[in-house]
Design an enzyme around this catalytic site. Sequence first.
Site, mmCIF file in Angstrom:
data_model
loop_
_atom_site.group_PDB
_atom_site.id
_atom_site.type_symbol
_atom_site.label_atom_id
_atom_site.label_comp_id
_atom_site.label_asym_id
_atom_site.label_seq_id
_atom_site.Cartn_x
_atom_site.Cartn_y
_atom_site.Cartn_z
ATOM 1 N N ASP A 126 15.316 10.811 51.786
ATOM 2 C CA ASP A 126 13.686 11.984 51.666
ATOM 3 C C ASP A 126 12.552 10.944 52.370
ATOM 4 O O ASP A 126 12.953 9.778 52.977
ATOM 5 C CB ASP A 126 12.989 11.838 50.708
ATOM 6 C CG ASP A 126 11.626 12.216 50.736
ATOM 7 O OD1 ASP A 126 11.683 13.513 50.063
ATOM 8 O OD2 ASP A 126 10.340 12.135 50.398
ATOM 9 N N CYS A 149 2.261 2.874 9.463
ATOM 10 C CA CYS A 149 1.107 2.741 10.935
ATOM 11 C C CYS A 149 1.959 2.374 11.943
ATOM 12 O O CYS A 149 2.653 1.558 11.929
ATOM 13 C CB CYS A 149 0.182 1.110 10.361
ATOM 14 S SG CYS A 149 -0.873 1.290 8.800
ATOM 15 N N THR A 163 0.350 -1.220 -0.399
ATOM 16 C CA THR A 163 -0.124 -0.183 0.096
ATOM 17 C C THR A 163 1.068 1.583 -0.229
ATOM 18 O O THR A 163 0.400 2.170 -0.754
ATOM 19 C CB THR A 163 -1.711 0.014 1.272
ATOM 20 O OG1 THR A 163 -0.296 0.134 2.590
ATOM 21 C CG2 THR A 163 -1.787 -1.038 0.990
#
Length: 490
Positions: free
Chosen positions: A439, A34, A30
């Site tokens: 932390d 895609c 084609t």
Amino acid sequence: MHEDVERCVRAVRSKDARFDGWFFTGVVTTGIYCRPSCPVVPPKPENMRFYPSAAAAQQAGFRACKRCRPDTSPGSPEWNHRADVVARAMRLIADGVVDREGVPGLASRLGYSTRQIERQLRAELGAGPLALARAQRAQTARLLIETTALPMGDVAFAAGFASIRAFNDTVREVFALTPTQLRDRVARGHPAATSGSLSLRLPFREPLCPDNLFGHLAATAVPGVEEWRDGAFRRALRLPNGHGIAALSPRPDHVACTLTLTDLRDLTIAISRCRWMLDLDADPVAVDDLLRADPALAPLVGKAPGRRVPKTADAEEFAVRAVLGQQVSTAAARTHAARLVTAHGDPVDDPAGGLTHLFPTPEALAGLDPDALAMPRTRRTTLTTLIGALASGAVDLGVGADWDRARAGLAALPGVGPWTIETIAMRALGDPDAFLPTDLGVKVAARALDLPATPAALTRRAAAWRPWRAYAVQYLWATGDHAINHLPAA
């Protein structure tokens, strides 16, 4: 990934959206290319050709599919978790450096020759920097053609094309339609945007947990620069040709984005920075699969999979805010930042909300009077030294920055310790393996989960979470009842 033909064929046959952006499929019968999840009937394997980028597929002579629109798929997560020169180059190209400075400018920022950059990008992506930038311009042009009523000449230059002819030729070659035909294909009855405002959908790989992502951005928002309003996180963006305002709202299958720009030439960069800020090009399946292998993290991942790392639209701004936030509450950090914004930020007009300024640049803060800062003397010194290093270029935190070099530059500054460095590495540089064992929130979560609580021991245990330790931090933080963990009320 694109070289593993069998795996690519399986992804195409199953229409697996997780691989969108990882590779592209050219169909020789084609002449179109895609995304893996294209809804059309998959072609025979012998008619498939696989490419690592949309630019490579376009260079091979394939046109973009009109059904799946592969040029709008999420970006490859490769460029988020890698720190090599190709990944740095891709981040810079996404930020528009080739359009603004050309390939020599890209090479200069990376410290390589143009020939070396060309060779490395072609070897891995099948296309050089000009082709990659051209593919990005084509995507921007399509967005402007389909969503605005701008004259085509304005679209061409806003998308970064040097001439109308180059714009027309590229659109026809990539989409097999003229610009006018592209616009005519848009469904009737959808109002076109004004010249400075665009509404678009930002795709992502599922799953995505918006709670901590938008919760963190909203809870730490600097008044005047950022806000949560009407179900959207809004912030002012400093862009190469002017400024912009982005409004971002989580949706089940996309993030709704409204951009108001003073100059449409900044569209591509604004989109790129919004995607970066929301970590939309991450691969949550890869991250969660690794983290749920640890019994301590598995229940957290199972409860709310797809957590992202909330990043920043401006790395230098975030570094300043990280220092302002040292050893103070979130509210106090916002107050300190807001004072800098009011005194040194550039004003902006926001008729739709409460944004008033752009965050000041390091250059604008270079003349800051330390005595005007309501913070301890040592932190004032840290802040002014950081601002000087950023303004002079001694510390580079830009999109294409070398992560190791940036860490070393920050470590050389007085008062910038491991917590600040890793916070900047995680949210400003985008290192997915940045880790914060000191932390407080991480330590509290570690104790609750019977993980080692001391930084050294926790770091050893966290070796199994590499290279996704920054995402592990998000799951650990989510065990607390802090505002950063909750999607704000609309």
